[in-house]
Design an enzyme around this catalytic site. Structure first.
Site, PDB file in Angstrom:
ATOM      1  N   SER A 151       5.352  -4.436  -0.122  1.00  0.00           N
ATOM      2  CA  SER A 151       4.551  -4.501   1.096  1.00  0.00           C
ATOM      3  C   SER A 151       3.149  -4.926   0.703  1.00  0.00           C
ATOM      4  CB  SER A 151       4.509  -3.135   1.785  1.00  0.00           C
ATOM      5  OG  SER A 151       3.521  -3.093   2.801  1.00  0.00           O
ATOM      6  N   TYR A 164       2.918   6.008   0.814  1.00  0.00           N
ATOM      7  CA  TYR A 164       3.535   4.705   1.062  1.00  0.00           C
ATOM      8  C   TYR A 164       2.925   3.644   0.151  1.00  0.00           C
ATOM      9  CZ  TYR A 164       5.359   0.720   3.727  1.00  0.00           C
ATOM     10  OH  TYR A 164       6.006  -0.427   4.108  1.00  0.00           O
TER      11      TYR A 164
END
Length: 281
Positions: A151, A164
């Site tokens: 990501s 995350y």
């Protein structure tokens, strides 16, 4: 076997395993591989969702596809899928896409250790397991390809996304390392680093209540690209031997800013954080 050295595109006529293939980017990867003449094992913790993807592949391409239940954080599940895929294809796997992921947000001091373990179970260990069980097979057969879905969070380091961010930056580092280490083994690696893509990752994730509506609106209404476009671009980059896929202009801007001046970039995040907090309250 000098598979890729003969300029054969690894995304075409592939025998692929895609994790998290029941929706979003994973489903788009599975469909695109099938359109390119490949066969796919669609692995997902939600078997019914994986079966839906298989049905879509059959209806739209006529290619063979198989559904397998898999919790990527469990090494036994990933090992089973890795071995089962060869039997289903009656051919060695040539491409693995470690896509399965979950979303998690909130202040660092409000994150429980259980939150950390849950996020790392899928986002990090899922990718590690996928690489662990497929790399030896690829080395033995003399070729293979890996796509790891990270990501832009892996390098943007946005506040209140600590766990995350940590998992995705680790996937980025793993992919960079494997690309260098496996180059001599004729194994290609690509790492995907998107920002906003319309998927269910936040709906199925864990977000503070004041963020959930904003996150869903951003994902569904303000994304620059679709999951299908992301899958197509990533597979094309893999074919070209490109390591990084950064599909959106905002992600590319953050990438360049941080590489040009990491200290200034971090200071800018700190200055902007109070404004962001007022915006979401």
């Amino acid at each position: 076997m000098l598979f890729f050295k003969k300029k054969i595109k690894p995304s075409h006529q592939a025998y692929a395993v895609v994790t998290g293939a029941g929706s979003g980017i994973g489903r788009s990867f599975a469909l695109e591989i099938a359109k390119r003449g490949g066969q796919v094992v669609c692995a997902d913790i939600n078997l019914a969702a994986a079966e839906e993807t298989v049905q879509l592949i059959s209806q739209t391409t006529g290619q063979k596809a198989f559904a397998e239940s898999c919790d990527v954080g469990k090494k036994e599940d990933v090992e089973r899928v890795a071995n089962q895929a060869e039997n289903l294809f009656n051919h060695p796997v040539t491409l693995v896409i470690n896509n399965a992921g979950v979303g998690l947000g909130g202040k660092f001091d409000e994150m429980t250790l259980e939150d950390w373990q849950w996020c790392m179970h899928v986002n990090l260990w899922g990718v590690i397991h996928g690489c662990h069980f497929f790399v030896p097979k690829f080395k033995q057969q003399g070729y293979g390809a890996i796509i790891n879905v990270a990501s832009a969070a892996g390098f943007t380091a946005a506040p209140e996304m600590t766990a995350y961010n940590v998992t995705k930056s680790s996937v980025l580092a793993l992919s960079e390392t494997l690309s260098a280490e496996l180059h001599q083994d004729n194994i290609r690696v690509n790492v995907l680093c998107p920002t906003l893509v319309p998927t269910n990752i936040m709906k199925n994730g864990r977000l503070p209540s004041n963020y959930s509506g904003l996150a869903d609106d951003l994902l569904q209404n303000h994304a620059f690209v679709t999951s299908d476009q992301v899958a197509q671009k990533t597979l094309n980059n893999l074919d070209k031997g490109i390591l990084y896929t950064i599909p959106q202009p905002d992600a590319k801007l953050f990438w360049l800013m941080k590489r040009a001046s990491p200290t200034l970039y971090t200071k800018m995040l700190g200055v902007g954080y109070p404004w962001f907090k007022r915006f979401v309250k």
